[in-house]
Design a protein around this motif. Structure first.
Motif, short mmCIF file in Angstrom:
data_model
loop_
_atom_site.label_atom_id
_atom_site.label_comp_id
_atom_site.label_asym_id
_atom_site.label_seq_id
_atom_site.Cartn_x
_atom_site.Cartn_y
_atom_site.Cartn_z
N LEU A 172 3.59 4.23 5.00
CA LEU A 172 4.78 4.04 5.81
C LEU A 172 6.05 4.03 4.96
O LEU A 172 7.06 4.64 5.34
CB LEU A 172 4.67 2.76 6.63
N ARG A 173 6.02 3.36 3.84
CA ARG A 173 7.20 3.35 2.97
C ARG A 173 7.48 4.76 2.42
O ARG A 173 8.63 5.16 2.30
CB ARG A 173 7.03 2.37 1.81
N PHE A 177 10.96 6.82 2.93
CA PHE A 177 11.67 7.37 1.78
C PHE A 177 11.91 8.86 1.96
O PHE A 177 13.00 9.36 1.71
CB PHE A 177 10.88 7.11 0.49
N HIS A 178 10.88 9.58 2.37
CA HIS A 178 10.97 11.03 2.57
C HIS A 178 12.04 11.36 3.61
O HIS A 178 12.84 12.30 3.43
CB HIS A 178 9.61 11.57 2.99
N ASP A 268 8.79 8.02 -3.49
CA ASP A 268 9.60 7.14 -4.34
C ASP A 268 8.82 6.89 -5.63
O ASP A 268 8.06 5.92 -5.75
CB ASP A 268 9.88 5.83 -3.61
N VAL A 269 8.99 7.79 -6.59
CA VAL A 269 8.19 7.70 -7.81
C VAL A 269 8.56 6.48 -8.64
O VAL A 269 7.75 5.99 -9.44
CB VAL A 269 8.30 8.99 -8.65
N ALA A 270 9.77 5.96 -8.45
CA ALA A 270 10.14 4.72 -9.16
C ALA A 270 9.29 3.56 -8.66
O ALA A 270 8.84 2.71 -9.44
CB ALA A 270 11.63 4.42 -8.96
N GLU A 271 9.05 3.51 -7.34
CA GLU A 271 8.17 2.48 -6.79
C GLU A 271 6.75 2.66 -7.32
O GLU A 271 6.08 1.69 -7.69
CB GLU A 271 8.16 2.52 -5.27
N THR A 272 6.29 3.91 -7.34
CA THR A 272 4.93 4.17 -7.84
C THR A 272 4.79 3.68 -9.27
O THR A 272 3.81 3.00 -9.61
CB THR A 272 4.62 5.68 -7.76
#
Length: 339
Positions: A172-173, A177-178, A268-272
């Motif tokens: 969902l996040r 983001f997308h 959101d690659v920063a979150e990953t």
């Protein structure tokens, strides 16, 4: 206007350069390829096994695809990845998703657990073959594959490493983001953003309570409507979250190399990166590139003609500078651990 002119010039440059180098660069990749077939949870899966020329591979990369009806070679777009793995001494196993090409089944009828069971079947098949090098096994997981590989690693002891390409954490996040990243890219104004978010919230509410496709379809314009099968797929996976699987695999100490694009509008690659580091600690390494979600050069995604021409003329150049060298280095490092 200036942006348009620049894009046209880029296209013309690529065409001119491409036509001059096609006979030199071409598509003569440094690997051999053969078709393979093995049994999956939904039936027979057809794929390819690529190997270094000379057949001296000591390890195996297993491709865990992202979303969509992915064919074993992604229409040839996986070739640079196959070649880089071969250069590092690895064979690569990839297969068409269920229902794609000659693979049986239906990929839209899968949960992330089903996808993990499919990877298990591929690994079991590979270990049973005398001519498939399984001394070191590495999973290459792209995008949606980020919800698959933690389940596999947590349940097996034969995976020596993971290369994660633009993977997400929470379904969902990631979707939100997308949406917002796409609106930013389109230059949407406040009213357009508000309408898009409200519509997204409406669909999320339907998903949260497991609404039928008919209810969803009657309230959604046809142009924006998912197919019935896609609605079922999303319903099945909307609560996917990699956190539990990552936590479960953490005690194994398997190295994970995250490859991320600075211009990723899907994930959101920063979150990953943050979640991976929190849960896996020092077993995570990260490389970031001037790239989009697929790790392609941004111009390849932004200008369709550039992507089409580059894919034909210089397919290795689709990916951002440094991507393939980084991939080779990651595999070499994991190979040293496993061999």
């Amino acid at each position: 206007m200036r942006k348009t002119i620049v894009r046209v010039l880029v296209v013309l440059t690529v065409l001119a350069v491409g036509l001059g180098v096609v006979t030199v660069a071409g598509n003569d990749f440094r690997f051999t390829r053969r078709e393979v077939t093995f049994g999956g949870p939904q039936g027979s899966l057809v794929g390819v096994l690529t190997e270094p020329r000379g057949g001296d591979a000591r390890g195996l990369v297993v491709m865990v695809h992202g979303d969509g009806p992915v064919e074993a070679t992604q229409g040839g777009l996986y070739s640079p990845w196959f070649e880089a793995a071969a250069d590092a001494g690895f064979a690569t196993l990839s297969w068409s998703k269920p229902g794609v090409g000659r693979s049986a089944g239906d990929w839209l009828d899968q949960s992330m657990a089903d996808r993990a069971a499919e990877v298990d079947a591929a690994l079991d098949w590979a270990h049973a073959q005398d001519d498939v090098p399984t001394g070191t096994v590495v999973l290459w997981a792209a995008s949606q594959g980020g919800w698959v590989f933690p389940r596999v690693v947590a349940d097996r002891d034969d995976v020596a490493g993971v290369v994660a390409v633009g993977t997400a954490v929470d379904w969902l996040r990631q979707g939100r983001f997308h949406l917002l990243a796409g609106l930013d890219d389109q230059g949407a104004d406040d009213d357009e953003r508000a309408r898009a978010v409200a519509e997204s919230d409406r669909v999320r509410d339907l998903l949260e309570r497991g609404a039928s496709y008919d209810e969803y379809a009657t309230t959604t314009p046809e142009a924006d409507r998912m197919t019935r099968d896609r609605w079922g797929f999303v319903l099945r996976n909307v609560h996917a979250d990699a956190t539990e699987g990552l936590r479960a695999m953490a005690p194994r100490g398997v190295p994970v190399h995250l490859m991320a694009g600075e211009h990723d509008r899907n994930v959101d690659v920063a979150e990953t990166e943050r979640v991976y580091r929190d849960l896996l600690g020092d077993h995570v390494t990260v490389s970031t590139f001037d790239a989009v979600h697929s790790l392609a050069r941004p111009v390849v995604e932004d200008v369709d003609v550039v992507g089409a021409v580059t894919a034909v003329v210089r397919p290795r150049a689709l990916l951002a500078p440094g991507v393939l060298d980084d991939y080779r280095s990651a595999l070499a490092s994991m190979g040293r651990r496993g061999w």
